[in-house]
Design a protein around this motif. Structure first.
Motif, short mmCIF file in Angstrom:
data_model
loop_
_atom_site.label_atom_id
_atom_site.label_comp_id
_atom_site.label_asym_id
_atom_site.label_seq_id
_atom_site.Cartn_x
_atom_site.Cartn_y
_atom_site.Cartn_z
N SER A 1 -0.42 9.15 5.09
CA SER A 1 -1.69 9.87 5.08
C SER A 1 -2.78 9.07 4.38
O SER A 1 -3.87 9.59 4.12
CB SER A 1 -1.51 11.22 4.37
N LEU A 2 -2.48 7.81 4.07
CA LEU A 2 -3.46 6.96 3.38
C LEU A 2 -4.31 6.21 4.40
O LEU A 2 -3.78 5.53 5.29
CB LEU A 2 -2.76 5.96 2.47
N SER A 3 -5.62 6.31 4.26
CA SER A 3 -6.53 5.57 5.13
C SER A 3 -6.70 4.15 4.59
O SER A 3 -6.36 3.87 3.44
CB SER A 3 -7.89 6.27 5.17
N PRO A 4 -7.23 3.23 5.40
CA PRO A 4 -7.51 1.88 4.90
C PRO A 4 -8.43 1.89 3.68
O PRO A 4 -8.26 1.08 2.77
CB PRO A 4 -8.16 1.19 6.10
N ASP A 5 -9.40 2.80 3.66
CA ASP A 5 -10.31 2.87 2.51
C ASP A 5 -9.57 3.29 1.25
O ASP A 5 -9.85 2.78 0.16
CB ASP A 5 -11.45 3.85 2.81
N GLU A 6 -8.64 4.22 1.38
CA GLU A 6 -7.88 4.66 0.21
C GLU A 6 -6.95 3.55 -0.29
O GLU A 6 -6.79 3.37 -1.51
CB GLU A 6 -7.09 5.92 0.55
N MET A 7 -6.36 2.81 0.63
CA MET A 7 -5.51 1.69 0.19
C MET A 7 -6.35 0.58 -0.45
O MET A 7 -5.88 -0.12 -1.35
CB MET A 7 -4.69 1.17 1.37
N ALA A 8 -7.59 0.43 0.00
CA ALA A 8 -8.49 -0.53 -0.63
C ALA A 8 -8.78 -0.12 -2.07
O ALA A 8 -8.86 -0.97 -2.97
CB ALA A 8 -9.78 -0.65 0.16
N GLU A 9 -8.93 1.19 -2.30
CA GLU A 9 -9.12 1.67 -3.68
C GLU A 9 -7.90 1.34 -4.53
O GLU A 9 -8.02 0.93 -5.69
CB GLU A 9 -9.35 3.18 -3.68
N MET A 10 -6.71 1.52 -3.97
CA MET A 10 -5.49 1.20 -4.70
C MET A 10 -5.44 -0.29 -5.03
O MET A 10 -5.02 -0.69 -6.12
CB MET A 10 -4.27 1.62 -3.87
N ARG A 11 -5.88 -1.11 -4.08
CA ARG A 11 -5.90 -2.56 -4.32
C ARG A 11 -6.91 -2.90 -5.41
O ARG A 11 -6.66 -3.75 -6.28
CB ARG A 11 -6.23 -3.30 -3.03
N ALA A 12 -8.07 -2.24 -5.39
CA ALA A 12 -9.09 -2.49 -6.41
C ALA A 12 -8.58 -2.08 -7.80
O ALA A 12 -8.83 -2.77 -8.80
CB ALA A 12 -10.36 -1.72 -6.07
N ALA B 1 -13.52 -13.55 -16.42
CA ALA B 1 -12.75 -12.44 -15.87
C ALA B 1 -13.53 -11.74 -14.77
O ALA B 1 -12.97 -11.33 -13.74
CB ALA B 1 -12.39 -11.45 -16.98
N ARG B 2 -14.83 -11.61 -14.96
CA ARG B 2 -15.66 -10.97 -13.94
C ARG B 2 -15.68 -11.81 -12.66
O ARG B 2 -15.52 -11.28 -11.55
CB ARG B 2 -17.07 -10.78 -14.47
N LEU B 3 -15.88 -13.12 -12.80
CA LEU B 3 -15.91 -14.00 -11.63
C LEU B 3 -14.59 -13.98 -10.88
O LEU B 3 -14.55 -13.92 -9.65
CB LEU B 3 -16.22 -15.43 -12.07
N THR B 4 -13.49 -14.03 -11.63
CA THR B 4 -12.18 -14.04 -10.99
C THR B 4 -11.93 -12.72 -10.25
O THR B 4 -11.39 -12.70 -9.14
CB THR B 4 -11.07 -14.27 -12.03
N SER B 5 -12.35 -11.62 -10.85
CA SER B 5 -12.18 -10.32 -10.20
C SER B 5 -13.03 -10.23 -8.93
O SER B 5 -12.58 -9.68 -7.92
CB SER B 5 -12.57 -9.20 -11.17
N VAL B 6 -14.24 -10.76 -8.99
CA VAL B 6 -15.09 -10.79 -7.79
C VAL B 6 -14.40 -11.57 -6.67
O VAL B 6 -14.39 -11.15 -5.51
CB VAL B 6 -16.47 -11.41 -8.11
N LEU B 7 -13.81 -12.70 -7.03
CA LEU B 7 -13.09 -13.51 -6.03
C LEU B 7 -11.97 -12.70 -5.38
O LEU B 7 -11.84 -12.67 -4.16
CB LEU B 7 -12.52 -14.75 -6.70
N TYR B 8 -11.17 -12.02 -6.20
CA TYR B 8 -10.06 -11.22 -5.68
C TYR B 8 -10.57 -10.06 -4.81
O TYR B 8 -10.03 -9.80 -3.73
CB TYR B 8 -9.23 -10.66 -6.84
N LEU B 9 -11.60 -9.37 -5.29
CA LEU B 9 -12.11 -8.20 -4.57
C LEU B 9 -12.71 -8.57 -3.21
O LEU B 9 -12.51 -7.87 -2.22
CB LEU B 9 -13.17 -7.49 -5.42
#
Length: 402
Positions: A265-276, A342-350
């Motif tokens: 029941s998880l949408s792609p947007d919800e899984m993106a939130e989980m990834r974030a 840390a901010r730059l690395t997180s931006v890269l991952y996101l």
């Protein structure tokens, strides 16, 4: 007046050693005389007179790289004669010989103390030179200005470059231009490792037989896969500036197919939130908030493994954990630097995991040695023409301890 801390005298065949020592000296806050840094000054001058003045009067020390090539060259012999004249006049140590081989050099007696590159590294040569420079008279005024500029760079922004083998380089940026096709940067590398990485990228451009190289790049609120197109090293006011142009790799910017599929029941947007939440808060599957846990579908090894695969992503940039805790252990207690990195690395991952298309808000603050506070708001890529893009928030703390 002495303009340089060290004059480097070497044959062209031994430039690699001299160039590395020059980089180490500049990174250490010293001002060396290195021929390629002085092209504008040398242009149009009588080189015989100009170089005579530099090697005889304008430096505190002269490092001579002694080799069979050094002994044969006309210009190195001229430099040597000027250096020897200065040493004779002052009757003190001015010549600092570094041997590459056993070639005898006229005027350099075998009894003079020297360092041998067959026994030690060029980094150890720099360490010895640093002790000699810092243990005598203060650095030149020009050197003080160089040191001040390095301190100022710590207050400027950085770009994150990630090599193909996963090594991260945080390099200060003087100027930046980012458009849909290419990224142009003026970089001010602070360490020999950063300079060596840029030289490696340049070789992949200039060497016709070298393979193409692709790296990841993050700057401000954006990130991209890029390919180096043009890299030029320049010098301005004794400061090395690298002008770099990257082309965006359009093929690798495509969305992550695993991240755009529904699971249970998880949408792609919800899984993106989980990834974030994993990227920013280091949350694993069992640590997600209750509203996510209730929608993950039936429990069981197969479903957990499948969901984990969807959250990690499958475009070559997989998210298994947050980069923030390991970065803190690497950077240490420098709060300002850690928060920027840390901010730059997180931006890269996101961005490269296609978790978000646009970052609307991102505040990251180191609370103490155990926690980082995160406030994030991002917008997903629009999935349907008749639906607005999904916007979500992640607020919480990321634990730094293992």
């Amino acid at each position: 007046m002495q303009k340089y801390d060290v004059a480097l005298s070497f044959a062209g065949e031994d430039r690699e050693y001299a160039e590395t020592l020059r980089d180490l000296l500049i990174a250490g806050g010293y001002k060396p005389f290195y021929d390629e840094d002085e092209l504008a000054s040398l242009w149009g001058k009588n080189l015989y007179d100009y170089l005579s003045e530099v090697y005889k009067d304008r430096a505190r020390y002269c490092v001579m790289f002694l080799s069979k090539h050094y002994e044969r060259k006309l210009w190195t012999n001229h430099e040597r004669q000027m250096v020897q004249a200065r040493a004779f006049q002052e009757n003190r140590e001015y010549i600092l010989p570094v041997r590459i081989d056993d070639t005898e050099i006229p005027g350099i007696p075998p009894t003079i103390g020297y360092l041998d590159l067959r026994l030690i590294t060029i980094e150890e040569v720099y360490e010895a030179l640093d002790k000699k420079l810092s243990g005598t008279t203060p650095k030149t005024a020009a050197t003080d200005r160089t040191t001040a500029s390095v301190v100022e760079q710590n207050t400027t922004e950085y770009v994150l470059l990630v090599s193909e083998d996963g090594k991260s380089y945080f390099v200060p940026v003087q100027k930046a231009h980012w458009d849909s096709i290419e990224i142009s940067l003026e970089l001010l590398p602070e360490s020999p490792e950063e300079t060596a990485f840029l030289r490696t990228l340049r070789r992949h451009i200039t060497d016709a037989f070298a393979r193409d190289v692709h790296i990841a790049l993050a700057l401000r609120e954006d990130a991209a896969w890029v390919k180096p197109q043009e890299i030029v090293e320049t010098t301005s006011d004794s400061q090395i500036v690298w002008k770099v142009v990257f082309n965006k790799e359009r093929r690798r910017q495509n969305a992550n197919p695993l991240g755009e599929m529904t699971f249970g029941s998880l949408s792609p947007d919800e899984m993106a939130e989980m990834r974030a939440r994993r990227i920013l808060l280091d949350e694993k599957l069992g640590e997600l908030p209750a509203d996510f846990q209730n929608r993950t579908g039936p429990t069981g090894l197969f479903n957990e493994v499948t969901l984990e695969m969807f959250i990690r992503g499958g475009n070559g940039f997989q998210i298994s954990a947050s980069p923030i805790p390991s970065l803190y252990r690497f950077i240490g207690k420098s709060q300002g630097q850690f928060e920027k990195f840390a901010r730059l690395t997180s931006v890269l991952y996101l961005k490269l995991s296609h978790t978000v298309e646009e970052i609307l808000q991102f505040d990251l603050k180191l609370l103490n040695s155990e926690q980082v506070e995160v406030k994030f708001k991002g917008r997903r890529r629009k999935r349907a023409a008749n639906e607005p893009p999904h916007i979500f928030q992640v607020n919480g703390t990321c634990q730094l301890s293992e």
